[in-house]
Scaffold this motif. Sequence first.
Motif, PDB file in Angstrom:
ATOM      1  N   VAL A  90      -3.975 -15.196   4.273  1.00 39.99           N
ATOM      2  CA  VAL A  90      -5.050 -14.654   5.101  1.00 39.99           C
ATOM      3  C   VAL A  90      -6.160 -14.105   4.220  1.00 39.99           C
ATOM      4  N   SER A  91      -7.366 -14.070   4.757  1.00 37.93           N
ATOM      5  CA  SER A  91      -8.527 -13.674   3.958  1.00 37.93           C
ATOM      6  C   SER A  91      -8.694 -12.173   3.830  1.00 37.93           C
ATOM      7  N   GLN A  92      -8.163 -11.423   4.780  1.00 40.52           N
ATOM      8  CA  GLN A  92      -8.233  -9.956   4.719  1.00 40.52           C
ATOM      9  C   GLN A  92      -6.821  -9.408   4.886  1.00 40.52           C
ATOM     10  N   PRO A  93      -6.012  -9.505   3.859  1.00 41.83           N
ATOM     11  CA  PRO A  93      -4.600  -9.137   3.998  1.00 41.83           C
ATOM     12  C   PRO A  93      -4.360  -7.698   4.424  1.00 41.83           C
ATOM     13  N   GLU A  94      -5.325  -6.822   4.164  1.00 45.81           N
ATOM     14  CA  GLU A  94      -5.126  -5.410   4.503  1.00 45.81           C
ATOM     15  C   GLU A  94      -5.051  -5.173   6.013  1.00 45.81           C
ATOM     16  N   ILE A  95      -5.683  -6.037   6.814  1.00 42.57           N
ATOM     17  CA  ILE A  95      -5.738  -5.748   8.250  1.00 42.57           C
ATOM     18  C   ILE A  95      -4.459  -6.129   8.993  1.00 42.57           C
ATOM     19  N   GLU A 113      -6.048 -14.138  -4.639  1.00 42.42           N
ATOM     20  CA  GLU A 113      -7.394 -14.681  -4.429  1.00 42.42           C
ATOM     21  C   GLU A 113      -8.123 -14.004  -3.270  1.00 42.42           C
ATOM     22  N   ALA A 114      -7.372 -13.402  -2.364  1.00 42.89           N
ATOM     23  CA  ALA A 114      -7.957 -12.804  -1.165  1.00 42.89           C
ATOM     24  C   ALA A 114      -8.048 -11.284  -1.241  1.00 42.89           C
ATOM     25  N   ALA A 115      -7.615 -10.700  -2.343  1.00 39.49           N
ATOM     26  CA  ALA A 115      -7.520  -9.243  -2.432  1.00 39.49           C
ATOM     27  C   ALA A 115      -8.610  -8.664  -3.332  1.00 39.49           C
ATOM     28  N   SER A 116      -9.418  -7.772  -2.781  1.00 35.46           N
ATOM     29  CA  SER A 116     -10.463  -7.125  -3.581  1.00 35.46           C
ATOM     30  C   SER A 116      -9.905  -5.953  -4.375  1.00 35.46           C
ATOM     31  N   ASP A 117      -8.832  -5.332  -3.869  1.00 31.58           N
ATOM     32  CA  ASP A 117      -8.219  -4.180  -4.543  1.00 31.58           C
ATOM     33  C   ASP A 117      -6.700  -4.297  -4.422  1.00 31.58           C
ATOM     34  N   SER A 120      -4.434  -0.979  -4.414  1.00 32.54           N
ATOM     35  CA  SER A 120      -4.478  -0.216  -3.158  1.00 32.54           C
ATOM     36  C   SER A 120      -3.719  -0.934  -2.053  1.00 32.54           C
ATOM     37  N   LEU A 121      -3.805  -2.263  -2.064  1.00 33.41           N
ATOM     38  CA  LEU A 121      -3.106  -3.062  -1.062  1.00 33.41           C
ATOM     39  C   LEU A 121      -1.588  -2.919  -1.224  1.00 33.41           C
ATOM     40  N   ILE A 122      -1.128  -2.976  -2.456  1.00 35.17           N
ATOM     41  CA  ILE A 122       0.305  -2.793  -2.721  1.00 35.17           C
ATOM     42  C   ILE A 122       0.764  -1.417  -2.244  1.00 35.17           C
ATOM     43  N   ASP A 147      -0.925  -6.854 -15.831  1.00 42.00           N
ATOM     44  CA  ASP A 147       0.289  -6.067 -16.034  1.00 42.00           C
ATOM     45  C   ASP A 147       0.403  -4.956 -14.990  1.00 42.00           C
ATOM     46  N   GLU A 148      -0.712  -4.316 -14.676  1.00 36.86           N
ATOM     47  CA  GLU A 148      -0.680  -3.236 -13.685  1.00 36.86           C
ATOM     48  C   GLU A 148      -0.260  -3.758 -12.324  1.00 36.86           C
ATOM     49  N   ILE A 149      -0.835  -4.877 -11.913  1.00 33.85           N
ATOM     50  CA  ILE A 149      -0.482  -5.457 -10.618  1.00 33.85           C
ATOM     51  C   ILE A 149       0.979  -5.895 -10.608  1.00 33.85           C
TER      52      ILE A 149
END
Length: 244
Positions: A90-95, A113-117, A120-122, A147-149
């Motif tokens: 999905v293009s806006q996984p946060e929603i 590819e779809a995550a800007s942050d 924060s999403l994790i 590595d952080e992700i």
Amino acid sequence: MPQAIISPSVLASDFGQLTAECKRMIKDGADWLHMGMFRGFYHLVSNEIHPPCPDVMDGHFVPNITMGAPILSCVHKSVPGIFMDCHMMVSQPEIWINDVANAGGALYCFHIEAASDPISLIKAIHDRKMKAGVAISPDTPSLAITDEIGHSADMLLVMTVYPGRGGQKFLERCVPKVAELRARFPEKDIEVDGGVGPKTIDVCAQAGSNVIVAGTAIFGADDPKAVIKTLRGTVNTAQDKLRP
């Protein structure tokens, strides 16, 4: 090394008998059920439009939502103990996080590819008591997962076909990404998805993948239990060789 996990893709199941199909897979030895969700995928890397194909989609990252939260909820209520491995194309996984969590999703895997942050999403996924997965498409390098992700996520998914387009062949050129991720994240679950089955499991397992998504290879088999056993045995054998 993490344990072998077999996650049959319900996209290859008989949707008219979805609950029964999920129960059948668990009875035959599946650990997770891979619930793909999307809508006719717009591939952000190659800028190609792919025709709709079933996994969790939203109509942008992929066009048509095949399997949404109401279906997940029904399956969760009908199949006790099910672990739903939700692959969000999905293009806006946060929603979609709250909907999937409320429907009983156990793992929420979004595309880098779809995550800007992604961090924060994790965190948002973890706040809803789900495991967090990060997926990369075939044209995305494994180093896109920093590595952080990688350390923040619970699972890393390497796609071995392009999301949102059915009937593709396994892309062996994606397998080195599994090895690179396994070298950096030896304790993480690393999943492969796309064209995986008894004929392609060896290279995936030898590269270090321990979570195996297979659709037709399992659901379409005369003896799904035997296929699941074969996939698991191949992963376990490869893990024995990879251990120091």
